[in-house]
Design a protein around this motif. Structure first.
Motif, PDB file in Angstrom:
ATOM      1  N   PHE A 165       0.828  -1.304   0.002  1.00 43.88           N
ATOM      2  CA  PHE A 165       0.001   0.095   0.156  1.00 43.88           C
ATOM      3  C   PHE A 165       0.963   1.262   0.085  1.00 43.88           C
ATOM      4  N   GLY A 166       2.079   1.187   0.498  1.00 42.23           N
ATOM      5  CA  GLY A 166       2.870   2.427   0.726  1.00 42.23           C
ATOM      6  C   GLY A 166       3.399   2.752  -0.665  1.00 42.23           C
ATOM      7  N   VAL A 167       3.906   1.527  -1.360  1.00 49.08           N
ATOM      8  CA  VAL A 167       4.320   1.879  -2.686  1.00 49.08           C
ATOM      9  C   VAL A 167       3.264   2.190  -3.712  1.00 49.08           C
ATOM     10  N   GLY A 168       1.977   1.739  -3.658  1.00 48.07           N
ATOM     11  CA  GLY A 168       0.980   1.969  -4.280  1.00 48.07           C
ATOM     12  C   GLY A 168       0.558   3.586  -3.983  1.00 48.07           C
ATOM     13  N   PHE A 169       0.377   4.034  -2.867  1.00 47.93           N
ATOM     14  CA  PHE A 169       0.456   5.479  -2.546  1.00 47.93           C
ATOM     15  C   PHE A 169       1.266   6.390  -3.184  1.00 47.93           C
ATOM     16  N   LEU A 170       2.523   5.972  -3.354  1.00 47.73           N
ATOM     17  CA  LEU A 170       3.415   6.875  -3.709  1.00 47.73           C
ATOM     18  C   LEU A 170       3.241   6.800  -5.317  1.00 47.73           C
ATOM     19  N   LEU A 171       3.089   5.650  -5.843  1.00 48.39           N
ATOM     20  CA  LEU A 171       2.841   5.546  -7.417  1.00 48.39           C
ATOM     21  C   LEU A 171       1.595   6.295  -7.661  1.00 48.39           C
ATOM     22  N   LEU A 172       0.470   6.292  -6.907  1.00 46.46           N
ATOM     23  CA  LEU A 172      -0.738   7.284  -7.441  1.00 46.46           C
ATOM     24  C   LEU A 172      -0.124   8.667  -7.398  1.00 46.46           C
ATOM     25  N   LEU A 173       0.368   9.192  -6.234  1.00 44.46           N
ATOM     26  CA  LEU A 173       0.864  10.494  -6.198  1.00 44.46           C
ATOM     27  C   LEU A 173       1.612  10.671  -7.389  1.00 44.46           C
ATOM     28  N   ASP A 174       2.651   9.872  -7.981  1.00 46.30           N
ATOM     29  CA  ASP A 174       3.319  10.362  -8.936  1.00 46.30           C
ATOM     30  C   ASP A 174       2.607  10.317 -10.318  1.00 46.30           C
ATOM     31  N   GLU A 175       1.564   9.402 -10.447  1.00 42.15           N
ATOM     32  CA  GLU A 175       0.840   9.301 -11.529  1.00 42.15           C
ATOM     33  C   GLU A 175      -0.100  10.656 -11.654  1.00 42.15           C
ATOM     34  N   LEU A 176      -0.592  11.393 -10.521  1.00 40.47           N
ATOM     35  CA  LEU A 176      -1.349  12.443 -10.395  1.00 40.47           C
ATOM     36  C   LEU A 176      -0.407  13.557 -10.596  1.00 40.47           C
ATOM     37  N   THR A 177       1.027  13.348 -10.507  1.00 39.51           N
ATOM     38  CA  THR A 177       1.782  14.680 -10.762  1.00 39.51           C
ATOM     39  C   THR A 177       2.981  14.269 -11.416  1.00 39.51           C
ATOM     40  N   PRO A 178       2.749  13.929 -12.921  1.00 35.77           N
ATOM     41  CA  PRO A 178       3.823  13.474 -13.650  1.00 35.77           C
ATOM     42  C   PRO A 178       4.978  14.429 -13.836  1.00 35.77           C
ATOM     43  N   HIS A 179       4.740  15.618 -13.681  1.00 35.06           N
ATOM     44  CA  HIS A 179       5.850  16.654 -13.556  1.00 35.06           C
ATOM     45  C   HIS A 179       6.920  16.380 -12.708  1.00 35.06           C
ATOM     46  N   MET A 180       6.601  15.483 -11.913  1.00 38.12           N
ATOM     47  CA  MET A 180       7.850  15.036 -10.858  1.00 38.12           C
ATOM     48  C   MET A 180       8.920  14.411 -11.508  1.00 38.12           C
ATOM     49  N   HIS A 181       8.713  13.770 -12.383  1.00 43.63           N
ATOM     50  CA  HIS A 181       9.797  12.936 -13.159  1.00 43.63           C
ATOM     51  C   HIS A 181      10.734  13.832 -13.691  1.00 43.63           C
ATOM     52  N   LEU A 182      12.190  13.602 -13.526  1.00 43.68           N
ATOM     53  CA  LEU A 182      13.062  14.762 -13.992  1.00 43.68           C
ATOM     54  C   LEU A 182      13.480  14.398 -15.221  1.00 43.68           C
ATOM     55  N   ASP A 183      13.909  15.555 -16.076  1.00 44.77           N
ATOM     56  CA  ASP A 183      14.584  15.258 -17.346  1.00 44.77           C
ATOM     57  C   ASP A 183      15.765  15.868 -17.079  1.00 44.77           C
ATOM     58  N   MET A 184      16.971  15.211 -16.784  1.00 44.72           N
ATOM     59  CA  MET A 184      18.325  15.606 -16.692  1.00 44.72           C
ATOM     60  C   MET A 184      18.937  16.139 -17.964  1.00 44.72           C
ATOM     61  N   ASN A 185      18.254  16.081 -19.141  1.00 41.20           N
ATOM     62  CA  ASN A 185      18.812  16.337 -20.376  1.00 41.20           C
ATOM     63  C   ASN A 185      18.270  18.074 -20.829  1.00 41.20           C
ATOM     64  N   GLU A 186      17.488  18.594 -20.057  1.00 40.27           N
ATOM     65  CA  GLU A 186      17.082  19.946 -20.464  1.00 40.27           C
ATOM     66  C   GLU A 186      18.329  20.862 -20.270  1.00 40.27           C
ATOM     67  N   GLU A 187      18.309  21.930 -21.121  1.00 43.20           N
ATOM     68  CA  GLU A 187      19.423  22.868 -21.022  1.00 43.20           C
ATOM     69  C   GLU A 187      19.035  24.006 -21.429  1.00 43.20           C
ATOM     70  N   GLY A 188      19.919  25.426 -20.848  1.00 47.77           N
ATOM     71  CA  GLY A 188      19.571  26.494 -20.949  1.00 47.77           C
ATOM     72  C   GLY A 188      18.696  26.964 -19.921  1.00 47.77           C
ATOM     73  N   PRO A 189      18.735  28.446 -19.785  1.00 51.46           N
ATOM     74  CA  PRO A 189      18.277  28.954 -18.212  1.00 51.46           C
ATOM     75  C   PRO A 189      16.842  28.634 -18.035  1.00 51.46           C
ATOM     76  N   ARG A 190      15.984  28.584 -19.058  1.00 56.02           N
ATOM     77  CA  ARG A 190      14.568  28.455 -18.847  1.00 56.02           C
ATOM     78  C   ARG A 190      14.351  26.949 -18.323  1.00 56.02           C
ATOM     79  N   SER A 191      15.099  26.097 -19.214  1.00 54.83           N
ATOM     80  CA  SER A 191      15.204  24.704 -18.752  1.00 54.83           C
ATOM     81  C   SER A 191      15.726  24.026 -17.212  1.00 54.83           C
ATOM     82  N   SER A 192      16.617  25.057 -16.931  1.00 54.50           N
ATOM     83  CA  SER A 192      17.190  24.862 -15.686  1.00 54.50           C
ATOM     84  C   SER A 192      16.290  25.250 -14.639  1.00 54.50           C
ATOM     85  N   LEU A 193      15.540  26.292 -14.769  1.00 55.12           N
ATOM     86  CA  LEU A 193      14.376  26.807 -13.800  1.00 55.12           C
ATOM     87  C   LEU A 193      13.275  25.625 -13.641  1.00 55.12           C
ATOM     88  N   ARG A 194      13.036  25.211 -14.868  1.00 49.18           N
ATOM     89  CA  ARG A 194      12.262  23.859 -14.909  1.00 49.18           C
ATOM     90  C   ARG A 194      12.530  23.012 -13.986  1.00 49.18           C
TER      91      ARG A 194
END
Length: 261
Positions: free
Chosen positions: A81-110
């Motif tokens: 249930f603990g794993v499922g709870f965090l999985l649900l939160l991640d699904e509801l907030t997909p912007h949490m997953h980090l994109d380490m390949n972003e470049e530039g000032p605006r991308s750095s802020l994102r």
């Protein structure tokens, strides 16, 4: 020291770890080197994995011992249930997953914003872990001592230190002032004592749920390690640094738990 004071201290210690990490923005350069970031992430992951086993799952199994051959049920159910709870939160907030390949000032802020949101989210299960372990100590369950609860609190503070730095430093690199980035780093940890207090109150009301809540916190913390920390420390050019720091963090938390528990 009165029990309530000891509980208050235990709840605040992890938050102080985050705040001290965020304060590194006043002493370090604008950028965290990839090697240092990898090392800090690995250290945090190792501490969390060790805390999952020794501080949470072991007491959950001990508390359920009267169930005999079915003593594993609360730990297994709570963990999933603990794993499922965090999985649900991640699904509801997909912007949490980090994109380490972003470049530039605006991308750095994102990316900095994503880091802030991710660390804030991940502080919730850590706060829950502190709350439930102190609830177990209050109830005298599973042989949980004050030293064992304090060990978990200190361990989470140790792994919060790099998280505070990992939040504040990228924001500094976008041109934000040191004070503002420090406050963002501190802010990412505010949810932790809140989650700890709410969990402590909820678990104290119904001791029957204690082993489930211990395992729930363990599952949520393990999800953070597997979903975010391990990929983060392994991202980019191959290096053993993250793995070495992971092992050091694991041994450090294990030592704290065994020595103080």
């Amino acid at each position: 020291m009165h029990m309530s004071s000891e509980i208050a201290m235990g709840i605040i210690i992890p938050f102080l770890g985050t705040s001290l990490g965020a304060a590194m923005v006043f002493f370090l350069t604008r950028h965290l080197s990839r090697s240092l970031e990898r090392c800090l992430t690995g250290l945090a992951g190792g501490v969390m994995v060790a805390a999952t086993f020794w501080s949470l799952l072991e007491p959950a199994l001990t508390t359920s011992a009267p169930m005999g051959a079915f003593a594993f049920v609360p730990a297994a159910v709570g963990f999933l249930f603990g794993v499922g709870f965090l999985l649900l939160l991640d699904e509801l907030t997909p912007h949490m997953h980090l994109d380490m390949n972003e470049e530039g000032p605006r991308s750095s802020l994102r990316r900095a914003t994503k880091l802030f949101l991710a660390v804030t989210l991940h502080n919730i299960p850590e706060g829950m872990a502190v709350g439930v372990i102190y609830a177990g100590w209050m109830q005298g369950e599973a042989g949980i001592t004050h030293s064992a609860a304090l060990a978990l609190s200190l361990g989470i503070a140790l792994q919060n230190f790099p998280e505070g730095a990992i939040v504040s430093m990228p924001m500094r690199s976008t041109g934000m002032s040191k004070t503002k980035t420090f406050l963002y780093g501190v802010g990412s940890g505010v949810v932790e004592p809140i989650a700890a207090l709410l969990t402590l109150l909820a678990t104290s009301l119904v001791s029957l749920f204690l082993p489930y809540m211990l395992a729930f916190a363990a599952g949520a913390m393990m999800y953070v390690v597997v979903e975010e920390l391990i990929p983060e420390m392994s991202e980019g050019e191959h290096s053993n640094l993250g793995t070495i720091c992971f092992a050091l963090g694991f041994v450090l938390m294990m030592t704290l738990d065994v020595a103080l528990g």
